[in-house]
Design a protein around this motif. Structure first.
Motif, PDB file in Angstrom:
ATOM      1  N   ASP A 123      34.465  38.152  39.911  1.00 49.76           N
ATOM      2  CA  ASP A 123      33.485  39.220  40.097  1.00 49.76           C
ATOM      3  C   ASP A 123      33.597  39.853  41.476  1.00 49.76           C
ATOM      4  N   GLY A 124      32.823  40.884  41.672  1.00 54.22           N
ATOM      5  CA  GLY A 124      32.775  41.546  42.968  1.00 54.22           C
ATOM      6  C   GLY A 124      33.771  42.676  43.148  1.00 54.22           C
ATOM      7  N   VAL A 125      34.620  42.894  42.153  1.00 54.88           N
ATOM      8  CA  VAL A 125      35.598  43.985  42.272  1.00 54.88           C
ATOM      9  C   VAL A 125      34.890  45.320  42.081  1.00 54.88           C
ATOM     10  N   ARG A 126      35.056  46.216  43.057  1.00 50.03           N
ATOM     11  CA  ARG A 126      34.392  47.528  43.013  1.00 50.03           C
ATOM     12  C   ARG A 126      35.423  48.624  43.228  1.00 50.03           C
ATOM     13  N   ASN A 127      36.513  48.474  42.556  1.00 51.31           N
ATOM     14  CA  ASN A 127      37.600  49.446  42.659  1.00 51.31           C
ATOM     15  C   ASN A 127      38.078  49.723  41.241  1.00 51.31           C
ATOM     16  N   TYR A 128      38.185  51.012  40.909  1.00 51.25           N
ATOM     17  CA  TYR A 128      38.457  51.376  39.520  1.00 51.25           C
ATOM     18  C   TYR A 128      39.825  50.889  39.037  1.00 51.25           C
ATOM     19  N   GLN A 129      40.816  50.998  39.885  1.00 54.76           N
ATOM     20  CA  GLN A 129      42.157  50.583  39.478  1.00 54.76           C
ATOM     21  C   GLN A 129      42.190  49.080  39.189  1.00 54.76           C
ATOM     22  N   ALA A 130      41.559  48.330  40.085  1.00 57.23           N
ATOM     23  CA  ALA A 130      41.513  46.877  39.899  1.00 57.23           C
ATOM     24  C   ALA A 130      40.729  46.539  38.629  1.00 57.23           C
ATOM     25  N   ARG A 131      39.626  47.246  38.413  1.00 54.92           N
ATOM     26  CA  ARG A 131      38.838  47.011  37.205  1.00 54.92           C
ATOM     27  C   ARG A 131      39.645  47.343  35.954  1.00 54.92           C
ATOM     28  N   ASN A 132      40.347  48.471  35.987  1.00 59.72           N
ATOM     29  CA  ASN A 132      41.146  48.852  34.822  1.00 59.72           C
ATOM     30  C   ASN A 132      42.208  47.812  34.524  1.00 59.72           C
ATOM     31  N   ASN A 133      42.780  47.252  35.570  1.00 63.42           N
ATOM     32  CA  ASN A 133      43.757  46.181  35.350  1.00 63.42           C
ATOM     33  C   ASN A 133      43.099  45.001  34.645  1.00 63.42           C
ATOM     34  N   MET A 134      41.884  44.661  35.048  1.00 62.48           N
ATOM     35  CA  MET A 134      41.206  43.528  34.406  1.00 62.48           C
ATOM     36  C   MET A 134      40.862  43.843  32.953  1.00 62.48           C
ATOM     37  N   ARG A 135      40.506  45.103  32.697  1.00 63.88           N
ATOM     38  CA  ARG A 135      40.201  45.483  31.309  1.00 63.88           C
ATOM     39  C   ARG A 135      41.431  45.380  30.417  1.00 63.88           C
ATOM     40  N   ALA A 136      42.604  45.495  31.022  1.00 64.19           N
ATOM     41  CA  ALA A 136      43.851  45.452  30.247  1.00 64.19           C
ATOM     42  C   ALA A 136      44.316  44.020  30.002  1.00 64.19           C
ATOM     43  N   MET A 137      43.637  43.048  30.562  1.00 66.46           N
ATOM     44  CA  MET A 137      44.089  41.652  30.442  1.00 66.46           C
ATOM     45  C   MET A 137      43.687  41.046  29.110  1.00 66.46           C
ATOM     46  N   ALA A 138      44.529  40.119  28.644  1.00 66.29           N
ATOM     47  CA  ALA A 138      44.249  39.419  27.390  1.00 66.29           C
ATOM     48  C   ALA A 138      44.192  37.923  27.651  1.00 66.29           C
ATOM     49  N   MET A 139      43.497  37.216  26.776  1.00 61.55           N
ATOM     50  CA  MET A 139      43.450  35.757  26.859  1.00 61.55           C
ATOM     51  C   MET A 139      44.867  35.210  26.981  1.00 61.55           C
ATOM     52  N   GLY A 140      45.041  34.271  27.896  1.00 65.40           N
ATOM     53  CA  GLY A 140      46.343  33.628  28.024  1.00 65.40           C
ATOM     54  C   GLY A 140      47.295  34.338  28.971  1.00 65.40           C
ATOM     55  N   ASP A 141      46.986  35.571  29.371  1.00 69.44           N
ATOM     56  CA  ASP A 141      47.812  36.218  30.398  1.00 69.44           C
ATOM     57  C   ASP A 141      47.799  35.354  31.651  1.00 69.44           C
TER      58      ASP A 141
END
Length: 139
Positions: A29-47
């Motif tokens: 938590d604590g990420v307040r940057n759109y690019q970093a957030r978008n990267n997290m949204r693109a992650m899948a279980m097991g990555d």
DNA sequence: GCCAACGTTGGC
DNA sequence: GCCAACGTTGGC
């Protein structure tokens, strides 16, 4: 399967802190940057991801595994911010320093070098293998 | 601890 | 919608 890199200041939340969280892992938590957030949204279980110590240490110290896909960040009511959960998978036999990475022409395109301030970054499969080899570690 | 680089905010 | 001011990050 995709690969990532997570930065954290060891004085605030380091590799040992993540180890202490066990199998359940911890919210990134604590990420307040759109690019970093978008990267997290693109992650899948097991990555898988590298765990990098910023500010002090300046080295990749371990490998983490995504154990929960993107969900609202519990540290804010602002609906813009999502995060994943990660858990420690294994430490590096030999941590790989930023200096090593900067000194390796094959890693010149890594976001760690090119986008120094991005705290959650994608890593290519090729970069992943090279860094694991440098660290004498299998994922 | 400094400060360059960069992302965000807000007045116009 | 531009861009100056501001705040934050992170290597040194």
């Amino acid at each position: 399967m995709a690969y990532w890199l997570f930065k954290s200041e060891p004085d605030v939340f380091g590799w040992d802190d993540l180890i202490a969280k066990g199998d359940k892992g911890e919210e990134w938590d604590g990420v307040r940057n759109y690019q970093a957030r978008n990267n997290m949204r693109a992650m899948a279980m097991g990555d898988l991801g590298f765990f990098y110590h910023s500010r002090s240490g300046l080295e990749i110290v371990g490998i983490v595994e995504i154990c929960a896909e993107a969900h609202p960040d519990s540290t804010t009511d602002d609906p813009r911010w999502d995060c994943v959960d990660v858990r420690a998978r294994r430490p590096f036999e030999k941590p790989v320093s930023l200096q090593q990475i900067k000194g390796d022409a094959r890693l010149a395109m890594m976001a760690l070098v090119k986008s120094a301030r991005l705290s959650v970054q994608p890593v290519t499969a090729q970069e992943w293998q090279i860094v694991c080899a440098l660290g004498d570690t299998n994922p």
